[in-house]
Scaffold this motif. Structure first.
Motif, PDB file in Angstrom:
ATOM      1  N   HIS A   1     -13.463  10.499  -2.465  1.00 16.24           N
ATOM      2  CA  HIS A   1     -12.610   9.560  -3.208  1.00 16.24           C
ATOM      3  C   HIS A   1     -13.481   8.515  -3.908  1.00 16.24           C
ATOM      4  O   HIS A   1     -13.268   8.215  -5.092  1.00 16.24           O
ATOM      5  CB  HIS A   1     -11.631   8.891  -2.245  1.00 16.24           C
ATOM      6  N   ASP A   2     -14.475   7.992  -3.198  1.00 15.51           N
ATOM      7  CA  ASP A   2     -15.363   6.995  -3.803  1.00 15.51           C
ATOM      8  C   ASP A   2     -16.199   7.609  -4.922  1.00 15.51           C
ATOM      9  O   ASP A   2     -16.407   6.987  -5.973  1.00 15.51           O
ATOM     10  CB  ASP A   2     -16.281   6.394  -2.735  1.00 15.51           C
ATOM     11  N   GLU A   3     -16.666   8.846  -4.704  1.00 14.86           N
ATOM     12  CA  GLU A   3     -17.470   9.525  -5.726  1.00 14.86           C
ATOM     13  C   GLU A   3     -16.663   9.758  -7.002  1.00 14.86           C
ATOM     14  O   GLU A   3     -17.133   9.487  -8.115  1.00 14.86           O
ATOM     15  CB  GLU A   3     -17.966  10.866  -5.179  1.00 14.86           C
TER      16      GLU A   3
ATOM     17  N   ARG B   1     -13.942   8.204  -7.885  1.00 14.33           N
ATOM     18  CA  ARG B   1     -13.562   6.910  -8.463  1.00 14.33           C
ATOM     19  C   ARG B   1     -14.676   6.396  -9.379  1.00 14.33           C
ATOM     20  O   ARG B   1     -14.411   5.902 -10.480  1.00 14.33           O
ATOM     21  CB  ARG B   1     -13.261   5.898  -7.353  1.00 14.33           C
ATOM     22  N   GLY B   2     -15.924   6.549  -8.903  1.00 11.76           N
ATOM     23  CA  GLY B   2     -17.046   6.128  -9.739  1.00 11.76           C
ATOM     24  C   GLY B   2     -17.145   6.952 -11.010  1.00 11.76           C
ATOM     25  O   GLY B   2     -17.448   6.418 -12.084  1.00 11.76           O
TER      26      GLY B   2
ATOM     27  N   LEU C   1      -5.930   8.591  -2.313  1.00  7.66           N
ATOM     28  CA  LEU C   1      -6.517   9.097  -1.077  1.00  7.66           C
ATOM     29  C   LEU C   1      -5.396   9.508  -0.128  1.00  7.66           C
ATOM     30  O   LEU C   1      -4.530   8.700   0.208  1.00  7.66           O
ATOM     31  CB  LEU C   1      -7.403   8.029  -0.426  1.00  7.66           C
TER      32      LEU C   1
ATOM     33  N   PRO D   1     -12.571  10.180   2.190  1.00  5.78           N
ATOM     34  CA  PRO D   1     -12.937   8.865   1.638  1.00  5.78           C
ATOM     35  C   PRO D   1     -14.227   8.917   0.821  1.00  5.78           C
ATOM     36  O   PRO D   1     -14.327   8.259  -0.222  1.00  5.78           O
ATOM     37  CB  PRO D   1     -13.103   7.993   2.885  1.00  5.78           C
ATOM     38  N   ALA D   2     -15.210   9.715   1.252  1.00  3.43           N
ATOM     39  CA  ALA D   2     -16.481   9.791   0.518  1.00  3.43           C
ATOM     40  C   ALA D   2     -16.271  10.405  -0.865  1.00  3.43           C
ATOM     41  O   ALA D   2     -16.791   9.907  -1.866  1.00  3.43           O
ATOM     42  CB  ALA D   2     -17.499  10.612   1.320  1.00  3.43           C
TER      43      ALA D   2
ATOM     44  N   GLN E   1     -14.327   5.904 -13.350  1.00  3.94           N
ATOM     45  CA  GLN E   1     -14.658   4.597 -13.917  1.00  3.94           C
ATOM     46  C   GLN E   1     -15.595   4.750 -15.107  1.00  3.94           C
ATOM     47  O   GLN E   1     -15.520   3.998 -16.088  1.00  3.94           O
ATOM     48  CB  GLN E   1     -15.310   3.722 -12.840  1.00  3.94           C
TER      49      GLN E   1
END
Length: 535
Positions: A258-260, A262-263, A278, A255-256, A266
């Motif tokens: 995935h967020d990185e 994703r940013g 994910l 998850p960590a 973006q």
């Protein structure tokens, strides 16, 4: 052609696999315990000047001093050195180079002893990670890579990737970059910039200018050996360099991360956010996409070639050697030349894939099966070139010699991947090793296919370890039944507890052995071959 990026997070770091049409094309391991990646920029200190090598060893905090050759200083070194001294002494108070006065270009055939002094501080960039006993390879020709552009300070040159062949497109891109680039910065236009509009290019340019400003602010307060600007992580840099329309999915299991990512997506490609997924299933992500099995198959000493033959890959201190063998496919064509060409063409594609997969660098010698015809040798050589043209590393390929040897030199910027494919023997409890047991079923399937189709055998009996017997005979539609539905011939499968887990033998309808696979048989064949050679 589809591309998938699969990322598995572990305690040691991220395992990154690039799949092309479900086949493993690149594998990386981005370790957590290293602070030195290609593209990182450090404030280094000259430890030792070596006039005999025309190079210097630079301390950047690594256990081994990094290596900086005079040829890697770059023609803008004098301007860079002047700017670094100005920033450190607080005489230069702004990051932009609009008012900065350049020094003359560095002499291309000069001496390192006349340019560098012990204790001097330099702004250096890693161009090759530490490999084996060697420290990092450095350059002072600083650059900052974006998705579409590469920003080069202390220059005003705009250059375009040679892979963009259209003269109209090259001129268009040069005009756009000339209108948006800052003064005293050069730009290299990357291949993926082809067809892009000015808004996308300008966004990429602004991102790199922000990085330069960050470098300037960090350098003002930096101490020797400090990292001034870090490159992206391996996964993000692969996205930056390779993301295109052919990508189908990007799958991560953390998850960590995935967020990185994703940013980052973006920021560089908001339209690609839908590709990022994910993984939440119970089965591990590498198992679900058949990557673990491919790693076992592709990183061993012997590698099967799809369609026929196999490669034997040996690594030495001086070079890599790849031997091409025909295996049991030597009777598929009408004559020896046609057989050699067929196997070599299949092997050529796998050789090019292996170079990229293992990141093999330096000198590579490929021993193809001998071909008498110059036309055949040219076809094999062209096949290697055709696959390697997608390789981002620089390479040179020489023509195949009369002895069937193809010589390749290839750039390597990271340590070659070495994955152990042997397993601790379950019988001896660790006093010996066997080749990867996961491959035995593939070998059996290939043998059955060859016997029933090519040799038109029938009434054969397969003897295997009890574990493999269950694998082939159990289930609603067993593997044994699938063979029957495929070949319309019944293969009898029998248990033999005297066989090891990776051993098997096949008898014909008269009870005579027609194929035997065991460690003892392999040793016997090697001894027979030695006797033949001696005789």
């Amino acid at each position: 052609m589809s591309n998938e990026l699969i990322i598995n997070s572990t305690q040691e770091g991220e395992r990154i696999a690039l799949l092309q049409d479900k086949r493993l094309l690149e594998y990386h391991f981005d370790r957590n315990d290293t602070n030195y990646s290609v593209g990182d920029i450090f404030l280094g200190t000259v430890k030792k000047v070596m006039p005999g090598l025309n190079a210097a060893f630079i301390d950047i905090g690594y256990q081994k001093d990094a290596f900086l050759h005079y040829g890697d200083l770059g023609e803008n070194f004098l301007s860079l050195n002047k700017w670094v001294k100005g920033v450190q002494s607080q005489k230069i108070t702004v990051g932009p180079l609009k008012t900065f006065q350049f020094e003359g270009p560095l002499d291309k055939v000069g001496k390192v002893a006349d340019t560098l002094k012990k204790g001097q501080q330099l702004l250096v960039q890693i161009v090759k990670e530490p490999i084996s006993t060697k420290g990092p390879r450095l350059s002072t020709d600083i650059s900052m890579a974006g998705r579409y552009l590469v920003l080069v300070p202390f220059s005003n040159v705009i250059s375009v990737s040679k892979k963009i062949v259209s003269r109209t497109e090259r001129d268009r891109l040069k005009r756009l970059i000339q209108s948006i680039k800052p003064d005293n910065f050069g730009v290299i236009i990357r291949t993926v910039a082809e067809g892009r509009e000015v808004a996308e290019l300008d966004k990429d340019m602004q991102s790199m200018i922000d990085n330069w400003e960050q470098l300037f602010q960090t350098l003002r307060k930096a101490k020797p050996n400090d990292k001034i600007l870090g490159e992206l992580g391996r996964s993000s840099s692969m996205l930056r360099d390779m993301l295109n329309e052919s990508f189908d999915s990007i799958i991560v299991d953390s998850p960590a991360l995935h967020d990185e990512m994703r940013g980052y997506l973006q920021k560089i490609a908001p339209d690609k956010l839908g590709l990022l997924k994910l993984h939440t299933g119970k089965v591990k992500v590498f198992e679900q996409h058949n990557i673990e099995k491919q790693l076992k198959t592709l990183f061993g000493k012997t590698v099967s070639v799809p369609g026929g033959g196999y490669l034997v890959i040996e690594h030495t201190e001086a070079l890599h050697v790849i031997d091409v063998n025909s295996g049991n496919k030597s009777n598929q064509e009408g004559d020896q030349e046609a057989t050699a060409l067929m196997i070599n063409m299949l092997a050529a594609k796998e050789v090019a894939r292996q170079l990229r997969l293992r990141d093999m660098g330096g000198i590579i010698v490929v021993d193809f099966i001998d071909m008498k015809s110059p036309e055949s040798r040219k076809k094999v050589e062209d096949a290697v070139r055709d696959v390697m043209k997608h390789d981002k590393a620089r390479f040179t390929i020489l023509p195949i010699t009369k002895f069937g040897l193809l010589q390749i030199t290839r750039q390597r910027v990271r340590p070659a991947e070495a994955i152990v494919t042997g397993e601790v023997c379950p019988t001896c409890g660790g006093t010996g090793k066997i080749s990867a047991s996961i491959l035995v079923t593939d070998e059996i399937d290939n043998s059955i296919d060859d016997l029933l189709l090519t040799q038109n055998q029938s009434g054969i009996t397969l003897y295997v370890h009890p574990f493999l017997h269950a694998y082939y005979t159990k289930g609603l539609v067993s593997r044994q039944m699938k063979w029957y539905l495929k070949y319309y011939k019944w293969v009898k499968v029998m248990k033999d507890t005297s066989l090891g887990l990776t051993d098997y033998r096949i008898e014909d309808e008269h009870g005579e052995d027609i194929e035997l696979h065991s460690a003892a048989a392999a040793m016997s064949r090697m001894q027979d071959r030695e006797v033949e050679i001696t005789d």
